[in-house]
Design a protein around this motif. Structure first.
Motif, PDB file in Angstrom:
ATOM      1  N   GLU A  53     -37.784  -6.427  55.850  1.00  0.00           N
ATOM      2  CA  GLU A  53     -38.675  -5.463  55.155  1.00  0.00           C
ATOM      3  C   GLU A  53     -39.032  -5.685  53.707  1.00  0.00           C
ATOM      4  O   GLU A  53     -38.156  -6.275  52.980  1.00  0.00           O
ATOM      5  CB  GLU A  53     -38.270  -4.015  55.083  1.00  0.00           C
ATOM      6  CG  GLU A  53     -38.103  -3.151  56.439  1.00  0.00           C
ATOM      7  CD  GLU A  53     -36.933  -2.506  56.752  1.00  0.00           C
ATOM      8  OE1 GLU A  53     -35.942  -2.581  56.051  1.00  0.00           O
ATOM      9  OE2 GLU A  53     -36.869  -2.458  58.062  1.00  0.00           O
ATOM     10  N   ARG A 111     -42.630   1.213  57.250  1.00  0.00           N
ATOM     11  CA  ARG A 111     -41.869   2.429  56.988  1.00  0.00           C
ATOM     12  C   ARG A 111     -42.432   3.266  55.979  1.00  0.00           C
ATOM     13  O   ARG A 111     -42.597   2.541  54.779  1.00  0.00           O
ATOM     14  CB  ARG A 111     -40.654   2.035  56.816  1.00  0.00           C
ATOM     15  CG  ARG A 111     -39.724   1.328  58.113  1.00  0.00           C
ATOM     16  CD  ARG A 111     -38.238   1.264  57.694  1.00  0.00           C
ATOM     17  NE  ARG A 111     -37.481   0.358  58.362  1.00  0.00           N
ATOM     18  CZ  ARG A 111     -36.966   0.585  59.638  1.00  0.00           C
ATOM     19  NH1 ARG A 111     -37.265   1.957  60.054  1.00  0.00           N
ATOM     20  NH2 ARG A 111     -36.310  -0.222  60.217  1.00  0.00           N
ATOM     21  N   TYR A 171     -40.646   4.268  52.124  1.00  0.00           N
ATOM     22  CA  TYR A 171     -39.233   3.598  52.334  1.00  0.00           C
ATOM     23  C   TYR A 171     -38.494   3.348  51.039  1.00  0.00           C
ATOM     24  O   TYR A 171     -37.181   3.651  50.993  1.00  0.00           O
ATOM     25  CB  TYR A 171     -39.265   2.159  53.132  1.00  0.00           C
ATOM     26  CG  TYR A 171     -38.155   1.664  53.601  1.00  0.00           C
ATOM     27  CD1 TYR A 171     -37.074   2.345  54.554  1.00  0.00           C
ATOM     28  CD2 TYR A 171     -37.525   0.362  53.143  1.00  0.00           C
ATOM     29  CE1 TYR A 171     -36.030   1.792  54.959  1.00  0.00           C
ATOM     30  CE2 TYR A 171     -36.417  -0.128  53.546  1.00  0.00           C
ATOM     31  CZ  TYR A 171     -35.575   0.371  54.586  1.00  0.00           C
ATOM     32  OH  TYR A 171     -34.605  -0.006  54.986  1.00  0.00           O
ATOM     33  N   GLU A 196     -46.661  -9.155  60.504  1.00  0.00           N
ATOM     34  CA  GLU A 196     -46.348  -7.720  60.244  1.00  0.00           C
ATOM     35  C   GLU A 196     -46.440  -7.066  61.119  1.00  0.00           C
ATOM     36  O   GLU A 196     -47.114  -7.019  62.379  1.00  0.00           O
ATOM     37  CB  GLU A 196     -47.487  -7.107  59.296  1.00  0.00           C
ATOM     38  CG  GLU A 196     -47.607  -8.088  58.067  1.00  0.00           C
ATOM     39  CD  GLU A 196     -48.634  -7.361  57.017  1.00  0.00           C
ATOM     40  OE1 GLU A 196     -49.244  -8.178  56.276  1.00  0.00           O
ATOM     41  OE2 GLU A 196     -49.111  -6.352  57.000  1.00  0.00           O
ATOM     42  N   ALA A 245     -42.785   0.367  53.017  1.00  0.00           N
ATOM     43  CA  ALA A 245     -41.992  -1.140  53.413  1.00  0.00           C
ATOM     44  C   ALA A 245     -43.159  -1.495  54.646  1.00  0.00           C
ATOM     45  O   ALA A 245     -43.453  -0.934  55.478  1.00  0.00           O
ATOM     46  CB  ALA A 245     -40.751  -0.708  54.042  1.00  0.00           C
ATOM     47  N   CYS A 246     -43.163  -2.870  54.434  1.00  0.00           N
ATOM     48  CA  CYS A 246     -43.955  -3.764  55.418  1.00  0.00           C
ATOM     49  C   CYS A 246     -42.864  -4.169  56.158  1.00  0.00           C
ATOM     50  O   CYS A 246     -41.822  -4.945  55.710  1.00  0.00           O
ATOM     51  CB  CYS A 246     -44.729  -4.637  54.770  1.00  0.00           C
ATOM     52  SG  CYS A 246     -45.687  -5.616  55.800  1.00  0.00           S
ATOM     53  N   GLN A 247     -42.773  -3.986  57.587  1.00  0.00           N
ATOM     54  CA  GLN A 247     -41.831  -4.717  58.507  1.00  0.00           C
ATOM     55  C   GLN A 247     -42.475  -6.169  58.880  1.00  0.00           C
ATOM     56  O   GLN A 247     -43.523  -5.984  59.588  1.00  0.00           O
ATOM     57  CB  GLN A 247     -41.443  -3.668  59.738  1.00  0.00           C
ATOM     58  CG  GLN A 247     -40.688  -2.477  59.223  1.00  0.00           C
ATOM     59  CD  GLN A 247     -40.720  -1.666  60.428  1.00  0.00           C
ATOM     60  OE1 GLN A 247     -41.478  -0.962  60.911  1.00  0.00           O
ATOM     61  NE2 GLN A 247     -39.393  -1.503  60.626  1.00  0.00           N
TER      62      GLN A 247
END
Ligand SMILES: CC(C)(COP(=O)(O)OP(=O)(O)OC[C@H]1O[C@@H](n2cnc3c(N)ncnc32)[C@H](O)[C@@H]1OP(=O)(O)O)[C@@H](O)C(=O)NCCC(=O)NCCS
Length: 162
Positions: free
Chosen positions: A118, A141, A144, A137, A154-156
């Motif tokens: 993340e 979230r 986050y 990507e 948050a970029c997962q």
């Protein structure tokens, strides 16, 4: 679909080496964390991570100083990168990429199928590093991370190794 995972790209072994994190490294790591992030991990999180996670540090050979670290967790066949950081004085010299590829090699050693992480949506430098390494990507979230303006998404991201 994911692009192929990157191959081993070693750090300059004459100047640097990587070893496991020890308790006695925490003060130095924490001082780098405070310089590298506006809102980074607490000392307590580093202490906890020593028992449950796998941590590695990048050391400069001639001075024996820690200049970066990567903290990861293996959950069955998933490899999670929890923190990767290079001392601000040493950034943008290829060391973050080298440390990331070292962690990806570790993931392969543990026969992990996927690598997850993340990253703050505003951290465009890190996101570019991960995209170049083949991460995609896969989600967001919302709110986050704590940030100076309140919260941040948050970029997962995920990389499939097999
Ligand atoms: C993200 C981080 C680990 C990258 O490490 P680094 O050693 O500076 O990065 P590298 O020199 O290996 O560069 C890797 C890539 O990152 C990007 N990058 C690094 N520094 C950059 C800069 N100043 N401007 C733009 N892109 C940059 C580039 O895509 C670069 O690839 P390229 O050299 O092929 O252009 C480092 O900047 C850092 O520790 N930042 C603070 C902590 C952090 O944000 N960690 C990530 C949390 S998810």
């Amino acid at each position: 679909m994911n692009s192929p995972a990157p191959n081993r790209q070693s750090l300059n072994n004459e100047q640097y080496f990587i070893r496991n994190i020890r308790q006695t490294d925490l003060d130095e790591i924490y001082s780098i964390e405070k310089r590298a992030y506006k809102k980074g991990w607490s000392y307590g999180i580093f202490q906890q991570s020593l028992t449950s996670n796998r941590g590695f540090i990048l050391i400069r050979r001639d001075t024996d100083n820690i200049i970066g670290y990567g903290i990861s967790q293996v959950i069955v066949d998933e490899f999670h990168i929890l923190n990767i950081c290079i001392h601000p004085d040493y950034q943008h010299q290829g060391l973050g990429k080298g440390l990331l590829y070292f962690l990806l090699d570790k993931a392969r050693e543990f026969s992990c199928k996927d690598v997850f992480l993340e990253v703050r949506a505003s951290n465009l430098i890190a996101i570019q590093l991960y995209l170049d390494a083949g991460f995609n990507e896969v989600g967001v979230r919302k709110n986050y991370y704590p940030s100076e303006k309140g919260r941040e998404d948050a970029c997962q991201m995920c990389l499939s190794l097999f």
